[in-house]
Design a protein around this motif. Structure first.
Motif, PDB file in Angstrom:
ATOM      1  N   LEU A  19       1.250 -18.604  24.009  1.00  0.00           N
ATOM      2  CA  LEU A  19       1.924 -19.901  24.028  1.00  0.00           C
ATOM      3  C   LEU A  19       2.716 -20.128  22.747  1.00  0.00           C
ATOM      4  O   LEU A  19       3.828 -20.670  22.786  1.00  0.00           O
ATOM      5  CB  LEU A  19       0.890 -21.010  24.228  1.00  0.00           C
ATOM      6  CG  LEU A  19       0.278 -21.077  25.639  1.00  0.00           C
ATOM      7  CD1 LEU A  19      -1.033 -21.850  25.621  1.00  0.00           C
ATOM      8  CD2 LEU A  19       1.259 -21.717  26.618  1.00  0.00           C
ATOM      9  N   ASP A  20       2.178 -19.730  21.614  1.00  0.00           N
ATOM     10  CA  ASP A  20       2.900 -19.844  20.347  1.00  0.00           C
ATOM     11  C   ASP A  20       4.205 -19.064  20.365  1.00  0.00           C
ATOM     12  O   ASP A  20       5.166 -19.418  19.671  1.00  0.00           O
ATOM     13  CB  ASP A  20       2.038 -19.338  19.185  1.00  0.00           C
ATOM     14  CG  ASP A  20       1.047 -20.382  18.680  1.00  0.00           C
ATOM     15  OD1 ASP A  20       1.303 -21.587  18.895  1.00  0.00           O
ATOM     16  OD2 ASP A  20       0.025 -19.994  18.093  1.00  0.00           O
ATOM     17  N   VAL A  34       1.817 -19.888  30.122  1.00  0.00           N
ATOM     18  CA  VAL A  34       0.507 -19.303  30.418  1.00  0.00           C
ATOM     19  C   VAL A  34      -0.186 -20.089  31.522  1.00  0.00           C
ATOM     20  O   VAL A  34      -0.218 -21.322  31.502  1.00  0.00           O
ATOM     21  CB  VAL A  34      -0.384 -19.277  29.156  1.00  0.00           C
ATOM     22  CG1 VAL A  34      -1.823 -18.880  29.512  1.00  0.00           C
ATOM     23  CG2 VAL A  34       0.177 -18.310  28.119  1.00  0.00           C
ATOM     24  N   LEU A  35      -0.761 -19.350  32.464  1.00  0.00           N
ATOM     25  CA  LEU A  35      -1.681 -19.892  33.454  1.00  0.00           C
ATOM     26  C   LEU A  35      -3.053 -19.323  33.143  1.00  0.00           C
ATOM     27  O   LEU A  35      -3.272 -18.112  33.251  1.00  0.00           O
ATOM     28  CB  LEU A  35      -1.245 -19.493  34.871  1.00  0.00           C
ATOM     29  CG  LEU A  35      -2.217 -19.859  36.000  1.00  0.00           C
ATOM     30  CD1 LEU A  35      -2.365 -21.375  36.128  1.00  0.00           C
ATOM     31  CD2 LEU A  35      -1.764 -19.254  37.327  1.00  0.00           C
ATOM     32  N   LEU A  75      -5.930 -26.370  24.639  1.00  0.00           N
ATOM     33  CA  LEU A  75      -4.618 -25.779  24.908  1.00  0.00           C
ATOM     34  C   LEU A  75      -3.760 -26.714  25.754  1.00  0.00           C
ATOM     35  O   LEU A  75      -2.540 -26.783  25.559  1.00  0.00           O
ATOM     36  CB  LEU A  75      -4.782 -24.426  25.612  1.00  0.00           C
ATOM     37  CG  LEU A  75      -5.364 -23.288  24.780  1.00  0.00           C
ATOM     38  CD1 LEU A  75      -5.415 -22.013  25.602  1.00  0.00           C
ATOM     39  CD2 LEU A  75      -4.568 -23.063  23.500  1.00  0.00           C
ATOM     40  N   ALA A  76      -4.373 -27.434  26.665  1.00  0.00           N
ATOM     41  CA  ALA A  76      -3.613 -28.368  27.495  1.00  0.00           C
ATOM     42  C   ALA A  76      -2.972 -29.459  26.643  1.00  0.00           C
ATOM     43  O   ALA A  76      -1.837 -29.881  26.905  1.00  0.00           O
ATOM     44  CB  ALA A  76      -4.533 -28.993  28.545  1.00  0.00           C
ATOM     45  N   PRO A 110       1.495 -29.019  26.480  1.00  0.00           N
ATOM     46  CA  PRO A 110       1.521 -29.706  27.777  1.00  0.00           C
ATOM     47  C   PRO A 110       2.603 -29.210  28.729  1.00  0.00           C
ATOM     48  O   PRO A 110       2.467 -29.357  29.945  1.00  0.00           O
ATOM     49  CB  PRO A 110       1.760 -31.174  27.384  1.00  0.00           C
ATOM     50  CG  PRO A 110       2.424 -31.109  26.046  1.00  0.00           C
ATOM     51  CD  PRO A 110       1.823 -29.918  25.361  1.00  0.00           C
ATOM     52  N   ARG A 111       3.656 -28.618  28.200  1.00  0.00           N
ATOM     53  CA  ARG A 111       4.762 -28.190  29.060  1.00  0.00           C
ATOM     54  C   ARG A 111       4.662 -26.734  29.500  1.00  0.00           C
ATOM     55  O   ARG A 111       5.211 -26.370  30.545  1.00  0.00           O
ATOM     56  CB  ARG A 111       6.096 -28.399  28.338  1.00  0.00           C
ATOM     57  CG  ARG A 111       6.419 -29.864  28.060  1.00  0.00           C
ATOM     58  CD  ARG A 111       7.787 -30.006  27.441  1.00  0.00           C
ATOM     59  NE  ARG A 111       8.147 -31.396  27.187  1.00  0.00           N
ATOM     60  CZ  ARG A 111       9.293 -31.795  26.663  1.00  0.00           C
ATOM     61  NH1 ARG A 111      10.211 -30.895  26.326  1.00  0.00           N
ATOM     62  NH2 ARG A 111       9.532 -33.075  26.462  1.00  0.00           N
ATOM     63  N   THR A 112       4.006 -25.913  28.711  1.00  0.00           N
ATOM     64  CA  THR A 112       4.021 -24.471  28.992  1.00  0.00           C
ATOM     65  C   THR A 112       2.661 -23.905  29.386  1.00  0.00           C
ATOM     66  O   THR A 112       2.544 -22.710  29.664  1.00  0.00           O
ATOM     67  CB  THR A 112       4.542 -23.697  27.770  1.00  0.00           C
ATOM     68  OG1 THR A 112       3.769 -24.046  26.616  1.00  0.00           O
ATOM     69  CG2 THR A 112       6.012 -24.009  27.515  1.00  0.00           C
TER      70      THR A 112
END
Length: 257
Positions: free
Chosen positions: A30-31, A36-37, A47-48, A52-54
């Motif tokens: 994510l960084d 990511v799922l 992480l959520a 929040p967007r990715t």
């Protein structure tokens, strides 16, 4: 590393993303600007909140292959992968149990380990490959172990299940699919909850336990964050997939693609 260093059309699925190495892998992807799922039996609210967007995650018992099959048949996986140019699957979730000589292994624990360590990673690999045929770059990572390549007393189930992932990667590599790369990648000894679980086992169940005690005592366990950084560097590099099995400790000086 922070910021978008790769195409925004890169999407990754990470199993077991709520703690330890899986959480570190998801956070570092994510960084890098990679969507990511996360898939695990619990959610990752940290992480959520940060992404929040990715980032999105799914609560799913990965040891229940019936539920996994039903989830694969739904729209979430295909919807997440739609339009991605590069797709990553990191099969990180797993269990070291049962740790015991064969006569002390319970049938339910064996079935759980085979489902979580083998059946689900293979099911997800096939599903991701089928759902991402339009992507020009698809990469599947199985989390392997030194136990896949060396036998240890008390670890017959763990050794067997990790060896199965290694051999799956070798066979898939022979398919010769030019847009799909696969590697069963051993991360080395990492300071995670699994290591604590190993150290809590009696020596009558696992004769090599004292070796793992020494690794912790002597500061020889890598951090999840350091290991995740090395793994992601390798997974995103041109070298990934050149060999179907690898150990991250043997890989040096790679630049992310």
């Amino acid at each position: 590393m922070t910021g978008s260093t790769t195409t925004p059309l890169t999407r990754a699925i990470v199993t077991g993303h709520t703690r330890g190495l899986g959480a570190a892998l998801a956070a570092q992807l994510l960084d890098r600007g990679i969507e990511v799922l996360g898939v695990s039996r619990s959610l990752n609210p940290v992480l959520a909140k940060r992404f929040p967007r990715t980032f999105k995650d799914v609560e799913l018992d990965l040891a229940d292959t019936g539920h996994v099959a039903a989830w694969i048949a739904g729209d979430t996986l295909r919807g997440f992968l739609a339009g991605a140019a590069r797709v990553l699957l990191i099969n990180n979730a797993g269990t070291v149990q049962p740790i015991a000589p064969i006569e002390d292994q319970q049938a339910g624990a064996i079935a759980n380990a085979v489902s979580l360590n083998v059946a689900t990673p293979l099911m997800l690999a096939a599903a991701v490959a089928a759902a991402s045929v339009e992507a020009s770059d698809r990469r599947i990572v199985h989390l392997s172990s030194g136990a896949a390549r060396n036998a240890y007393a008390g670890w017959s189930i763990y050794c067997a299940t990790k060896a199965a992932l290694d051999h799956h990667a070798r066979a898939v590599a022979l398919d010769g699919n030019r847009t799909l790369r696969i590697c069963s990648l051993a991360p080395g000894v990492v300071d995670t909850g699994m290591q604590a679980e190993i150290r809590s086992t009696g020596t009558e169940q696992f004769p090599l336990r004292e070796k793992f005690d020494d690794l912790k005592r002597n500061g020889q366990l890598a951090t999840p964050e350091a290991t995740a950084a090395k793994m992601i560097e390798y997974v995103l590099s041109d070298a990934f997939g050149q060999t179907p099995t690898a150990d991250i400790r043997d890989i040096r000086d790679l630049s992310a693609a």
